[in-house]
Design an enzyme around this catalytic site. Structure first.
Site, mmCIF file in Angstrom:
data_model
loop_
_atom_site.group_PDB
_atom_site.id
_atom_site.type_symbol
_atom_site.label_atom_id
_atom_site.label_comp_id
_atom_site.label_asym_id
_atom_site.label_seq_id
_atom_site.Cartn_x
_atom_site.Cartn_y
_atom_site.Cartn_z
ATOM 1 N N ASP A 35 -15.376 -27.038 11.245
ATOM 2 C CA ASP A 35 -16.945 -26.940 11.163
ATOM 3 C C ASP A 35 -17.469 -25.261 11.149
ATOM 4 O O ASP A 35 -18.253 -25.847 10.475
ATOM 5 C CB ASP A 35 -18.056 -28.949 11.028
ATOM 6 C CG ASP A 35 -17.767 -28.496 12.592
ATOM 7 O OD1 ASP A 35 -17.804 -26.844 13.470
ATOM 8 O OD2 ASP A 35 -18.732 -28.553 12.834
ATOM 9 N N GLU A 37 -19.354 -24.613 13.727
ATOM 10 C CA GLU A 37 -19.817 -24.327 14.839
ATOM 11 C C GLU A 37 -19.013 -23.569 15.771
ATOM 12 O O GLU A 37 -17.729 -23.033 15.340
ATOM 13 C CB GLU A 37 -19.404 -25.674 15.355
ATOM 14 C CG GLU A 37 -20.457 -26.170 16.757
ATOM 15 C CD GLU A 37 -20.155 -27.558 17.234
ATOM 16 O OE1 GLU A 37 -20.840 -28.750 16.352
ATOM 17 O OE2 GLU A 37 -20.022 -27.898 18.448
ATOM 18 N N ARG A 93 -42.329 -12.236 13.741
ATOM 19 C CA ARG A 93 -43.713 -12.024 13.083
ATOM 20 C C ARG A 93 -44.011 -13.639 12.955
ATOM 21 O O ARG A 93 -45.357 -13.751 13.043
ATOM 22 C CB ARG A 93 -42.648 -11.545 11.423
ATOM 23 C CG ARG A 93 -43.029 -10.159 11.758
ATOM 24 C CD ARG A 93 -42.195 -10.049 10.221
ATOM 25 N NE ARG A 93 -41.211 -10.198 10.177
ATOM 26 C CZ ARG A 93 -40.564 -10.016 8.784
ATOM 27 N NH1 ARG A 93 -40.929 -9.368 7.662
ATOM 28 N NH2 ARG A 93 -39.010 -10.622 8.447
ATOM 29 N N LYS A 189 -54.198 -5.438 4.235
ATOM 30 C CA LYS A 189 -53.045 -5.156 3.023
ATOM 31 C C LYS A 189 -53.488 -6.742 2.999
ATOM 32 O O LYS A 189 -53.642 -7.146 3.685
ATOM 33 C CB LYS A 189 -51.825 -5.660 4.214
ATOM 34 C CG LYS A 189 -50.767 -6.118 3.753
ATOM 35 C CD LYS A 189 -48.824 -5.753 4.166
ATOM 36 C CE LYS A 189 -48.917 -6.214 5.516
ATOM 37 N NZ LYS A 189 -47.401 -6.018 5.641
ATOM 38 N N ASP A 219 -38.794 -4.877 5.770
ATOM 39 C CA ASP A 219 -38.216 -5.703 4.921
ATOM 40 C C ASP A 219 -37.906 -6.228 3.727
ATOM 41 O O ASP A 219 -36.782 -5.562 3.198
ATOM 42 C CB ASP A 219 -38.664 -7.474 5.674
ATOM 43 C CG ASP A 219 -38.246 -8.836 5.221
ATOM 44 O OD1 ASP A 219 -36.952 -8.749 4.873
ATOM 45 O OD2 ASP A 219 -38.566 -9.847 5.671
HETATM 46 C C1 R5P Z 1 -45.794 -7.392 9.051
HETATM 47 O O1 R5P Z 1 -47.038 -7.086 8.725
HETATM 48 C C2 R5P Z 1 -44.869 -5.955 9.194
HETATM 49 O O2 R5P Z 1 -45.417 -5.302 10.304
HETATM 50 C C3 R5P Z 1 -44.800 -5.070 8.599
HETATM 51 O O3 R5P Z 1 -45.421 -4.498 7.596
HETATM 52 C C4 R5P Z 1 -43.650 -6.488 7.267
HETATM 53 O O4 R5P Z 1 -42.545 -7.485 7.759
HETATM 54 C C5 R5P Z 1 -42.786 -5.268 6.270
HETATM 55 O O5 R5P Z 1 -42.551 -6.458 5.393
HETATM 56 P P1 R5P Z 1 -41.858 -6.073 3.973
HETATM 57 O O6 R5P Z 1 -41.491 -4.534 3.776
HETATM 58 O O7 R5P Z 1 -41.061 -6.710 3.124
HETATM 59 O O8 R5P Z 1 -43.089 -5.786 3.024
#
Ligand code: R5P
Length: 296
Positions: A35, A37, A93, A189, A219
């Site tokens: 499954d 796991e 985060r 930001k 990210d």
């Molecule tokens: C957030 O405060 C982190 O320090 C990075 O700036 C953030 O995770 C970057 O994510 P992304 O590339 O999606 O903007």
């Protein structure tokens, strides 16, 4: 001697750490039930040993589960001590309650690691130090500054200026600015949702600067994209991004280069999904190995 094991998420980095230590590396053996796991096993025997499990906990969550199962396997088999090296600690985060009724994944992960039996945690460039307040076990936090230093020096940028993309990253970027005795520029930001940048306000003089953005994570690339755009619009001569954890969800490097970045420099805490001649990877293995040497 520490017995080294690497999990599915950190095979290449595990190998580099083992090479630095001139020690053999074993793999956390996993098996899936029909499954899906997971089941984990450590071979050779770890009875009475100091075991080091190297596994980042980036998505999918199976990486975290594999780590928890491997800690459990080590303890069940009588390991004397279990050190976890999580070069990238996922869920970090989520270090506080953002909304009433929401979860706090970073705190939960710390509790899970502790209850599985971890004795000590080594991790790199945490999103914020706030999370460490919830660690009720010994931990060591490794900055990527020593990893990036030599390359930054080699660049010999005439107007070297460090940039913090948001208030949360100010202390991190300030450490570089202080080391190089260079100016620091901080950004605001603006976000509509936690961890989703919608606009950036650059505060400081950037005309003619050779800017280096310092961040913990790339990210979606949105943060670095917006900061680069603003820096270029305000007259920066060159812009580079030095970010420890290359999560790269989506086609990040194309959009970053479109914004006018010279290059992206990351580490190997997370395997790179999109290798490119514009992305340099510097290994955290030497400083991880150094911290394990001091522990042995
Ligand atoms: C957030 O405060 C982190 O320090 C990075 O700036 C953030 O995770 C970057 O994510 P992304 O590339 O999606 O903007």
């Amino acid at each position: 001697m520490i017995q080294l094991y690497a999990g599915t998420a950190s095979q290449a980095l595990g190998q580099r750490v083992a090479e630095q230590l001139s020690q053999p590396l074993s793999t956390i053996q996993t098996h899936r039930f029909s499954d899906g796991e997971l089941y984990a096993k450590l071979k050779p025997s770890v009875e009475g040993a100091h075991v080091c499990l190297i596994q980042a906990t980036y998505p999918p969550t199976d990486h975290l589960m594999e780590l928890l199962l491997a800690i459990d396997a080590a303890k069940q088999a009588g390991a004397h001590l279990v050190t976890v090296v999580a070069p990238y600690l996922g869920y970090a985060r989520q270090d506080r309650l953002h909304h009433r009724g929401g979860s706090v994944g970073g705190l939960l992960q710390a509790k899970l690691l502790k209850s599985a039996g971890l004795d000590r945690l080594i991790t790199c460039e945490l999103h914020s130090q706030r999370l460490t307040a919830s660690f009720d076990f010994p931990w060591l936090h490794l900055s990527s500054l020593p990893t990036f230093l030599t390359y930054i020096k080699q660049l010999q940028l005439p107007r070297l200026t460090f940039v913090a993309p948001d208030r949360g990253g100010e202390a991190r970027a300030r450490a570089y600015a202080q080391h190089f005795e260079s100016p620091l520029i901080c950004c605001n930001k603006l976000k509509e949702h936690p961890h989703q940048a919608t606009a950036i306000q650059v505060q400081g003089e950037v005309k003619g600067a050779d800017a280096i953005i310092i961040d913990d994570i790339i990210d979606t690339g949105r943060t670095v994209y917006l900061v680069t755009q603003q820096l270029k619009a305000q007259g920066a001569r060159t812009v580079r991004a030095f970010c420890t954890h290359a999560l790269f969800s989506g086609d990040v490097h194309t959009q970053l280069l479109q914004a006018g970045l010279e290059e992206i420099v990351v580490t190997d805490t997370v395997p790179l999904k999109q290798p490119s001649r514009h992305i340099q990877v510097h290994s955290m293995a030497p400083i991880i190995a150094q911290s394990l040497r001091q522990e042995a």
